[in-house]
Design a protein around this motif. Sequence first.
Motif, PDB file in Angstrom:
ATOM      1  N   THR A  14      -1.343  38.961 -11.063  1.00 53.59           N
ATOM      2  CA  THR A  14      -2.765  38.993 -10.723  1.00 53.59           C
ATOM      3  C   THR A  14      -3.594  39.796 -11.718  1.00 53.59           C
ATOM      4  O   THR A  14      -3.139  40.789 -12.283  1.00 53.59           O
ATOM      5  N   LEU A  36      -5.370  31.244  -4.382  1.00 56.47           N
ATOM      6  CA  LEU A  36      -4.004  31.024  -4.869  1.00 56.47           C
ATOM      7  C   LEU A  36      -3.222  30.110  -3.937  1.00 56.47           C
ATOM      8  O   LEU A  36      -2.554  29.170  -4.380  1.00 56.47           O
ATOM      9  N   ASN A 219      -2.272  31.778 -12.060  1.00 51.67           N
ATOM     10  CA  ASN A 219      -3.520  32.021 -11.346  1.00 51.67           C
ATOM     11  C   ASN A 219      -4.421  30.787 -11.368  1.00 51.67           C
ATOM     12  O   ASN A 219      -5.133  30.520 -10.401  1.00 51.67           O
TER      13      ASN A 219
END
Length: 254
Positions: A14, A36, A219
Motif C-alpha cells: 500500500t 482494492l 494497487n
Amino acid sequence: MASLKRLQGLTAATITPMTPDGEINLSVIGQYVDYLVKEQGVKNVFVNGTTGEGLALSTQERKQLAEEWVTKGKNKLDHVIIHVGALSLPEAKELAKHAAAIGASGIAGIAPFFFKPTNKDTLVAFLREVASEAPGIPFYYYHIPPLTGVKIRVEELLDGIKEQIPTFQGVKFSDTDLLDFAQCVKNHKEQFVLLYGVDEHLLSALAMGASGAVGSTYNYLGKKNNLMLEAFAKQDLALAQQYQVLVLHRLKQS
C-alpha cells in the motif's frame, strides 16, 4: 489476530496517502480497502513497506496507519501484514509488539541496512528479536537487497530458521535472483510461503513456483494480474504471457 488462511495470491503493497500539508491522510483508508477488494480483487495488504515509504515515517505515523488498516480491513481483507522493519532494533520491536496488539494478520521485517549483517547468524539473531515481540502471529522476512545491500541468500537463510524463529512463515522476495528463488521453492515451498516482489517478473516467478506476490502495481493492476494468475493455474501459458505483456506496457506508460 492471525488469519487462518494461508497467504497466497496477490498482496498490494500500500501507498501512504498524504494531505497537501504533508500529514498522513487516514480518512481515505476505508475507501482504499473497498477499492482494492471491489475493483481489483485484492484482499491482502502489506502496510508501511517500501511503497508506503514506511522507513520515512515516524513511529507514531506507522502505528496510526497500521491501526487504520487493521480496523478498516476487518471482515473485508484476508491479511493485513504490517512491515515493522527499522534500523533501530528497539523501534522494530516496538512496532512488532504494537502490530500484534492491534490484531494484525502478521508482521514483516527487513535486514538492518546501515550497519549490515554480514552472515546468516547475525541476520537471524536480529529477526528473532523482532519476531519475539509478536509471538502469536506469523513473521515474514522482507528480502530486498537492491535497497538494503544485504545479499545473504534466502535459501541459506531458510535452512533451520523455524527452530530459531517459531513464528517464521515465509519471505517477500524482492530480487531478480531467480536461481536463489528457485532453490527456496525446491527446498522449502512445503514449509514456507514464498511471495515474489518484483512485479515485472511475476510470470517468471510463477513458473518457478511462487506462492503469490507482493507489489505496488497490484494497487491498480490487480485485476489484470489476477487474470494472469488464473490463466497460469489453468496451464494456459499463452494467455498468461499476454497478460504479463499487457501489464508491462501499462508499467512503461505510468
